[in-house]
Design a protein around this motif. Structure first.
Motif, PDB file in Angstrom:
ATOM      1  N   ALA A 105       0.380  12.169  -6.312  1.00  0.00           N
ATOM      2  CA  ALA A 105      -0.748  12.491  -5.434  1.00  0.00           C
ATOM      3  C   ALA A 105      -0.310  13.366  -4.273  1.00  0.00           C
ATOM      4  CB  ALA A 105      -1.399  11.212  -4.917  1.00  0.00           C
ATOM      5  N   THR A 106       0.877  13.076  -3.728  1.00  0.00           N
ATOM      6  CA  THR A 106       1.356  13.880  -2.601  1.00  0.00           C
ATOM      7  C   THR A 106       1.735  15.288  -3.047  1.00  0.00           C
ATOM      8  OG1 THR A 106       3.640  13.086  -2.909  1.00  0.00           O
ATOM      9  CG2 THR A 106       2.241  11.861  -1.381  1.00  0.00           C
ATOM     10  N   VAL A 115       0.856  -1.178   0.000  1.00  0.00           N
ATOM     11  CA  VAL A 115       0.000   0.000   0.000  1.00  0.00           C
ATOM     12  C   VAL A 115       0.894   1.230   0.000  1.00  0.00           C
ATOM     13  CG1 VAL A 115      -1.768   1.312   1.210  1.00  0.00           C
ATOM     14  CG2 VAL A 115      -1.869  -1.185   1.203  1.00  0.00           C
ATOM     15  N   PHE A 116       0.749   2.038  -1.040  1.00  0.00           N
ATOM     16  CA  PHE A 116       1.581   3.216  -1.214  1.00  0.00           C
ATOM     17  C   PHE A 116       0.870   4.453  -0.684  1.00  0.00           C
ATOM     18  CE2 PHE A 116       3.131   0.092  -4.107  1.00  0.00           C
ATOM     19  CZ  PHE A 116       4.481   0.336  -4.273  1.00  0.00           C
ATOM     20  N   ASP A 117       1.455   5.015   0.352  1.00  0.00           N
ATOM     21  CA  ASP A 117       0.954   6.256   0.944  1.00  0.00           C
ATOM     22  C   ASP A 117      -0.514   6.175   1.352  1.00  0.00           C
ATOM     23  OD1 ASP A 117       2.256   8.578   1.741  1.00  0.00           O
ATOM     24  OD2 ASP A 117       1.238   9.784   0.245  1.00  0.00           O
ATOM     25  N   GLY A 118      -0.951   4.969   1.713  1.00  0.00           N
ATOM     26  CA  GLY A 118      -2.317   4.782   2.166  1.00  0.00           C
ATOM     27  C   GLY A 118      -3.368   4.944   1.089  1.00  0.00           C
ATOM     28  N   ARG A 119      -2.949   5.011  -0.183  1.00  0.00           N
ATOM     29  CA  ARG A 119      -3.895   5.308  -1.261  1.00  0.00           C
ATOM     30  C   ARG A 119      -3.939   4.267  -2.371  1.00  0.00           C
ATOM     31  NH1 ARG A 119      -3.167  11.807  -2.261  1.00  0.00           N
ATOM     32  NH2 ARG A 119      -2.108  12.312  -0.317  1.00  0.00           N
ATOM     33  N   PHE A 120      -2.757   3.758  -2.748  1.00  0.00           N
ATOM     34  CA  PHE A 120      -2.674   2.889  -3.922  1.00  0.00           C
ATOM     35  C   PHE A 120      -2.112   1.528  -3.526  1.00  0.00           C
ATOM     36  CE2 PHE A 120      -1.690   7.322  -5.114  1.00  0.00           C
ATOM     37  CZ  PHE A 120      -2.835   7.600  -5.858  1.00  0.00           C
ATOM     38  N   PHE A 130       5.729  -1.388 -10.031  1.00  0.00           N
ATOM     39  CA  PHE A 130       6.130  -0.617  -8.859  1.00  0.00           C
ATOM     40  C   PHE A 130       6.598   0.781  -9.260  1.00  0.00           C
ATOM     41  CE2 PHE A 130       6.692  -5.007  -7.209  1.00  0.00           C
ATOM     42  CZ  PHE A 130       5.809  -4.920  -6.152  1.00  0.00           C
ATOM     43  N   ASP A 131       7.235   0.914 -10.410  1.00  0.00           N
ATOM     44  CA  ASP A 131       7.592   2.237 -10.918  1.00  0.00           C
ATOM     45  C   ASP A 131       6.348   3.110 -11.036  1.00  0.00           C
ATOM     46  OD1 ASP A 131      10.324   1.720 -11.210  1.00  0.00           O
ATOM     47  OD2 ASP A 131      10.108   1.014 -13.276  1.00  0.00           O
ATOM     48  N   GLN A 132       5.298   2.533 -11.602  1.00  0.00           N
ATOM     49  CA  GLN A 132       4.057   3.279 -11.810  1.00  0.00           C
ATOM     50  C   GLN A 132       3.391   3.644 -10.487  1.00  0.00           C
ATOM     51  OE1 GLN A 132       1.784   0.681 -14.344  1.00  0.00           O
ATOM     52  NE2 GLN A 132       3.246   0.820 -16.032  1.00  0.00           N
ATOM     53  N   ALA A 133       3.397   2.693  -9.536  1.00  0.00           N
ATOM     54  CA  ALA A 133       2.779   2.951  -8.241  1.00  0.00           C
ATOM     55  C   ALA A 133       3.507   4.063  -7.498  1.00  0.00           C
ATOM     56  CB  ALA A 133       2.758   1.674  -7.410  1.00  0.00           C
TER      57      ALA A 133
END
Length: 220
Positions: free
Chosen positions: A217-218, A191-196, A207-210
């Motif tokens: 987003a940040t 989970v990336f930054d609680g969003r993705f 993972f590059d895209q995520a």
């Protein structure tokens, strides 16, 4: 940016997924040197019923476990493990599937929680995976876990206290329950930054895209 990773240390896909994420993070950090990335490991148990200690009874091999769990011929399970070993080799990892022993990972997760408090998460994570996949050790064995913890630089008295008691049990259980609550069905789960979210040992490009998406987003 924060990346939460639900993983089990005897899951081969989890080590592969970790390596793919590390490759992506290397490129991301080169492009965004001012962006701090915090990787947080979360506990997950693939087999909560696995024995903690085998005593004098022989531990089940990974191939035997797969054969039993999925009802496949042992030869088929062994062929699958050989293929997994080949994937490991491509990443510079070694999987001695003939020696790998299936056992409880609960105490390994408790040690990982202690390691996080000492800033030694990655050292312990790598050592536990290597003990299981490469060295054929039972990572439910307190002696094995003690060597790993102390070898990573955690004070021996802290390692001994945790392994002798039930410290961090609640933290492990909270991780497992949180995974269930957000619908995790298997690991690795990122989970990336609680969003993705990214599920599974995806290619580096995913993972590059995520990472790019979470960073965008940040910044937005």
């Amino acid at each position: 940016m924060r990346i939460d990773i639900w993983s089990d240390v005897i899951c081969p896909f989890c080590w592969i997924g970790k390596r793919h994420l590390e490759d992506a993070l290397g490129s991301f950090r080169a492009e965004h040197p001012d962006t701090e990335v915090d990787v947080v490991w979360r506990a997950y148990e693939l087999d909560p019923a696995a024995p903690r200690h085998h005593d004098d009874s022989p531990a089940e091999s990974s191939a035997q476990m797969l054969s039993r769990k999925y009802g496949m011929p042992l030869a088929e399970a062994e062929a699958g493990q050989e293929q997994m070993a080949a994937r490991f080799s491509e990443l510079g990892l070694e999987f001695d599937w003939r020696s790998a022993k299936v056992c409880s990972t609960f105490d390994a997760h408790r040690l990982a929680a202690l390691a996080a408090d000492h800033g030694k998460s990655d050292e312990v994570d790598e050592a536990v995976r290597r003990a299981h996949f490469t060295d054929g050790l039972e990572i439910s064995d307190p002696a094995v876990l003690r060597r790993i913890g102390v070898g990573a630089g955690i004070p021996a008295e802290d390692v001994d206290r945790v392994l002798a008691g039930d410290e961090f049990t609640d933290r492990v259980r909270v991780d497992v329950e949180t995974a269930r609550g957000i619908g995790v069905k298997g690991v690795p789960f990122f989970v990336f930054d609680g969003r993705f979210a990214v599920s599974g040992a995806q290619p580096v490009e995913v993972f590059d895209q995520a990472l790019a998406q979470a960073h965008g987003a940040t910044q937005g």
